[in-house]
Scaffold this motif. Sequence first.
Motif, PDB file in Angstrom:
ATOM      1  N   THR A 185      -3.979  -0.620   0.662  1.00 29.37           N
ATOM      2  CA  THR A 185      -2.889  -0.906  -0.265  1.00 29.37           C
ATOM      3  C   THR A 185      -2.960  -2.380  -0.648  1.00 29.37           C
ATOM      4  OG1 THR A 185      -1.349  -1.409   1.532  1.00 29.37           O
ATOM      5  CG2 THR A 185      -1.379   0.868   0.707  1.00 29.37           C
ATOM      6  N   ALA A 231       1.885  -4.802   2.177  1.00 27.92           N
ATOM      7  CA  ALA A 231       0.583  -4.377   1.638  1.00 27.92           C
ATOM      8  C   ALA A 231      -0.544  -4.881   2.532  1.00 27.92           C
ATOM      9  CB  ALA A 231       0.404  -4.910   0.216  1.00 27.92           C
ATOM     10  N   ASP A 232      -1.635  -4.135   2.578  1.00 30.59           N
ATOM     11  CA  ASP A 232      -2.811  -4.567   3.336  1.00 30.59           C
ATOM     12  C   ASP A 232      -3.437  -5.816   2.731  1.00 30.59           C
ATOM     13  OD1 ASP A 232      -2.651  -2.267   4.992  1.00 30.59           O
ATOM     14  OD2 ASP A 232      -3.816  -1.100   3.552  1.00 30.59           O
ATOM     15  N   ARG A 291       7.131  -6.617  -0.254  1.00 32.54           N
ATOM     16  CA  ARG A 291       5.943  -5.894  -0.711  1.00 32.54           C
ATOM     17  C   ARG A 291       4.656  -6.647  -0.367  1.00 32.54           C
ATOM     18  NH1 ARG A 291       6.186  -0.546  -2.134  1.00 32.54           N
ATOM     19  NH2 ARG A 291       8.168  -0.153  -3.143  1.00 32.54           N
ATOM     20  N   GLN A 320      -6.051   4.675   3.254  1.00 32.47           N
ATOM     21  CA  GLN A 320      -6.226   4.119   1.922  1.00 32.47           C
ATOM     22  C   GLN A 320      -5.721   2.682   1.888  1.00 32.47           C
ATOM     23  OE1 GLN A 320      -3.704   5.953  -1.051  1.00 32.47           O
ATOM     24  NE2 GLN A 320      -5.172   5.506  -2.681  1.00 32.47           N
ATOM     25  N   TRP A 369      -8.102   2.691  -3.753  1.00 32.49           N
ATOM     26  CA  TRP A 369      -7.000   1.800  -3.382  1.00 32.49           C
ATOM     27  C   TRP A 369      -5.701   2.222  -4.045  1.00 32.49           C
ATOM     28  CZ3 TRP A 369      -7.615  -3.880  -2.018  1.00 32.49           C
ATOM     29  CH2 TRP A 369      -8.826  -4.107  -1.358  1.00 32.49           C
ATOM     30  N   GLU A 370      -4.589   1.902  -3.396  1.00 37.32           N
ATOM     31  CA  GLU A 370      -3.247   2.057  -3.959  1.00 37.32           C
ATOM     32  C   GLU A 370      -2.759   0.647  -4.285  1.00 37.32           C
ATOM     33  OE1 GLU A 370      -0.448   4.047  -5.617  1.00 37.32           O
ATOM     34  OE2 GLU A 370      -1.844   5.181  -4.381  1.00 37.32           O
ATOM     35  N   TYR A 391       0.142  -1.868  -5.878  1.00 37.45           N
ATOM     36  CA  TYR A 391       1.557  -2.039  -6.245  1.00 37.45           C
ATOM     37  C   TYR A 391       1.667  -3.073  -7.366  1.00 37.45           C
ATOM     38  CZ  TYR A 391       6.430  -3.446  -6.078  1.00 37.45           C
ATOM     39  OH  TYR A 391       7.724  -3.741  -6.414  1.00 37.45           O
ATOM     40  N   ALA A 398       0.940   5.835   0.421  1.00 35.30           N
ATOM     41  CA  ALA A 398      -0.517   5.789   0.335  1.00 35.30           C
ATOM     42  C   ALA A 398      -1.106   6.835   1.275  1.00 35.30           C
ATOM     43  CB  ALA A 398      -1.020   4.402   0.707  1.00 35.30           C
ATOM     44  N   LYS A 450       2.136   3.795  -9.031  1.00 35.00           N
ATOM     45  CA  LYS A 450       2.214   3.651  -7.570  1.00 35.00           C
ATOM     46  C   LYS A 450       2.830   4.906  -6.996  1.00 35.00           C
ATOM     47  CE  LYS A 450       3.306   1.147  -3.637  1.00 35.00           C
ATOM     48  NZ  LYS A 450       2.981   2.243  -2.784  1.00 35.00           N
ATOM     49  N   HIS A 506      -7.911   1.941  -8.112  1.00 34.04           N
ATOM     50  CA  HIS A 506      -7.541   3.313  -7.748  1.00 34.04           C
ATOM     51  C   HIS A 506      -8.793   4.197  -7.701  1.00 34.04           C
ATOM     52  CE1 HIS A 506      -4.920   6.766  -7.246  1.00 34.04           C
ATOM     53  NE2 HIS A 506      -5.699   7.387  -8.111  1.00 34.04           N
TER      54      HIS A 506
END
Length: 189
Positions: A52, A107-108, A103, A50, A77-78, A80, A46, A42, A73
């Motif tokens: 997440t 995150a998206d 978190r 991008q 994408w990033e 976690y 980001a 991670k 990735h």
Amino acid sequence: MLLQSIYCYTLCRFSLNATEWIHMPILQSELTRASSRGVIRKSVVARSGQPTAFLCHSHLDRTLAEGLQTLLHEAGWEVYIDWQDADMPASPNRVTASRIQSRIVSADWFLFLATANSTASRWCPWEIGYADGKKPVGRIAVIPTTDTSGRHHGNEYLQLYQQITPADVGGLALFPAGQTTGGSFVKNL
């Protein structure tokens, strides 16, 4: 049974209409192979635009989680993963829960890697329940898997949440809840 599952996996992934894809759960062996390409750690921030994602999984499935992280990735994408976070406490406690909640919210996307271990976990159902209460349902996705014995995992969630699986035309795709066709490539989300 295993030969039948492999035959169905191979045959069922082909679609007659290129705009209407058929999906199948991702093979856990595919995630294991992807993890051997190298763990994507991670990053602190980001890249702009991008997507997440918080990856909910069992720590017993470390290699599978790393493989999914690598595939996502590669799609831009990033992802976690809590045990890659140096700030996470060594033993689960209230601080752990608070950081996980933070978190999930930031995150998206919330992604649930469905395996025998994650569905039996004490933490994973708590995390998906928390995400369900905090995120729009359109930002929660299950990654159903098939293990080496041909058993499918994640079926109990497929009518509730979208799924991310391999598309029959290659790459990973997001499919609407309860549907097996009409997905969108994750790299385009």
